[in-house]
Design an enzyme around this catalytic site. Structure first.
Site, PDB file in Angstrom:
ATOM      1  N   ARG A 101       3.238 -18.348  13.259  1.00 22.05           N
ATOM      2  CA  ARG A 101       4.195 -16.931  12.162  1.00 22.05           C
ATOM      3  C   ARG A 101       5.647 -16.219  13.192  1.00 22.05           C
ATOM      4  O   ARG A 101       5.187 -15.629  13.923  1.00 22.05           O
ATOM      5  CB  ARG A 101       3.459 -16.528  11.457  1.00 22.05           C
ATOM      6  CG  ARG A 101       1.980 -16.700  11.307  1.00 22.05           C
ATOM      7  CD  ARG A 101       1.485 -15.575  10.966  1.00 22.05           C
ATOM      8  NE  ARG A 101      -0.013 -15.756  10.422  1.00 22.05           N
ATOM      9  CZ  ARG A 101      -1.497 -15.026   9.887  1.00 22.05           C
ATOM     10  NH1 ARG A 101      -1.425 -14.520  10.240  1.00 22.05           N
ATOM     11  NH2 ARG A 101      -2.608 -15.815   9.707  1.00 22.05           N
ATOM     12  N   ASP A 154       8.344 -13.998  13.507  1.00 22.59           N
ATOM     13  CA  ASP A 154       8.618 -12.310  12.024  1.00 22.59           C
ATOM     14  C   ASP A 154       9.975 -12.691  11.196  1.00 22.59           C
ATOM     15  O   ASP A 154      10.393 -12.970  11.182  1.00 22.59           O
ATOM     16  CB  ASP A 154       9.390 -10.840  13.350  1.00 22.59           C
ATOM     17  CG  ASP A 154       7.391 -11.182  14.564  1.00 22.59           C
ATOM     18  OD1 ASP A 154       6.923 -11.678  14.307  1.00 22.59           O
ATOM     19  OD2 ASP A 154       7.757 -10.767  16.078  1.00 22.59           O
ATOM     20  N   TYR A 160      10.668 -20.755  23.449  1.00 23.69           N
ATOM     21  CA  TYR A 160      11.137 -20.073  22.180  1.00 23.69           C
ATOM     22  C   TYR A 160      12.598 -19.333  23.496  1.00 23.69           C
ATOM     23  O   TYR A 160      12.634 -19.311  24.574  1.00 23.69           O
ATOM     24  CB  TYR A 160      10.538 -18.471  22.217  1.00 23.69           C
ATOM     25  CG  TYR A 160      10.030 -18.627  21.355  1.00 23.69           C
ATOM     26  CD1 TYR A 160      10.223 -17.598  19.833  1.00 23.69           C
ATOM     27  CD2 TYR A 160       7.886 -19.484  21.103  1.00 23.69           C
ATOM     28  CE1 TYR A 160       8.976 -17.768  19.200  1.00 23.69           C
ATOM     29  CE2 TYR A 160       7.420 -18.835  20.442  1.00 23.69           C
ATOM     30  CZ  TYR A 160       7.786 -18.102  19.009  1.00 23.69           C
ATOM     31  OH  TYR A 160       6.724 -18.515  18.367  1.00 23.69           O
ATOM     32  N   ARG A 182       9.110 -11.186  22.624  1.00 24.88           N
ATOM     33  CA  ARG A 182      10.394  -9.718  21.614  1.00 24.88           C
ATOM     34  C   ARG A 182      10.428  -8.740  23.479  1.00 24.88           C
ATOM     35  O   ARG A 182      10.865  -7.885  23.357  1.00 24.88           O
ATOM     36  CB  ARG A 182      10.059  -9.792  20.972  1.00 24.88           C
ATOM     37  CG  ARG A 182      11.277 -10.795  19.948  1.00 24.88           C
ATOM     38  CD  ARG A 182      10.790 -10.172  17.968  1.00 24.88           C
ATOM     39  NE  ARG A 182      11.549  -8.751  17.845  1.00 24.88           N
ATOM     40  CZ  ARG A 182      10.486  -8.488  16.957  1.00 24.88           C
ATOM     41  NH1 ARG A 182       9.986  -8.767  15.547  1.00 24.88           N
ATOM     42  NH2 ARG A 182      11.035  -6.772  16.523  1.00 24.88           N
TER      43      ARG A 182
END
Length: 246
Positions: free
Chosen positions: A52, A54, A112, A199
């Site tokens: 998932r 964000d 990422y 993050r």
């Protein structure tokens, strides 16, 4: 005949409330995909994503799978999806997968990338995809801090869900900080990531680079297993899911 399809999806997450379907399907990536496939199939189709992302996070290579009974060939289904999906969502690849394939459960790793812009002028054309900082952090300090993170650790301090009751142990294989002119790119590879983990890692590394924390604090933050011990959470717009590995 019901087939299990695997797709690789690219999307600009700017105007979406993340991947996961919510009450308003118009505002999520999963909702957009399911609405279209259900219309094409004539009955409800559920799409499973590898994870998932964000709200506001982008993807170059998100992977998903769905089961569907259709007379359309793979090529026709691929064409239909790209024709009717919004312009900020694209299907890069579609193929029939084995019946046992599951985009999340079968995944063994993800990559990422987080982009940081440190130039003086506004990044007009990249403004939706970078975090603009008023000053350039010390990259050597960031790399020194990042060196404490690879390996298998309990990353609870870097989890955005304070009420997480599942295991927060993950294996981080690599963090690379690439300098490219006025831009810094932080590449994270691992076997899985917690909610907001990349993050929060990015925000904490930036604090180290700006001298607000010492690089050595990273070890203490990991050991604390407490979100309040880590730093700020970097904005969603700078993050992109690059690849999912199987």
């Amino acid at each position: 005949m019901v087939k299990n399809y695997k797709i690789i999806v690219s999307y600009d997450g700017t105007r979406y409330n993340g991947w996961q379907k919510q009450k308003n399907v118009e505002s999520t990536i999963q909702g957009k995909l399911e609405a279209l496939l259900t219309r094409l199939a004539g009955k409800e189709v559920t799409v499973q994503g590898s994870g998932r992302t964000d709200a506001g996070v982008h993807a170059l290579g998100q992977v998903a799978n769905f089961r569907m009974d259709t007379e359309l060939s793979e090529g026709e289904l691929f064409q239909a999806m790209n024709q009717y999906l919004p312009e900020d969502i694209a299907v890069l690849e579609l193929k029939t997968a084995s019946d046992r394939f599951h985009s999340r459960l079968s995944a063994v790793g993800k990559t990422y990338c987080y982009r940081i812009y440190t130039g003086k002028a506004k990044p007009v054309f990249d403004r939706k995809y970078v975090w603009q900082l008023p000053e350039r952090p010390d990259v050597s300090r960031m790399r020194k801090a990042a060196a404490f993170l690879p390996g298998q650790h309990d990353f609870r301090s870097f989890c955005g869900n304070k009420h997480m009751n599942k295991s927060t142990i993950r294996r981080l294989d690599r963090i690379e900080i690439v300098e490219d002119g006025e831009e810094l790119r932080l590449v994270f590879e691992g076997n899985g990531f917690l909610q907001n983990m990349v993050r929060i890692l990015t925000g904490t590394l930036v604090e180290c680079g700006l001298g607000e924390r010492s690089p050595e604090e990273m070890k203490e933050i990991l050991e604390a297993r407490d979100r309040s011990a880590s730093g700020q959470m970097a904005p969603a717009r700078g993050l992109t899911l690059v690849e999912v590995r199987y």
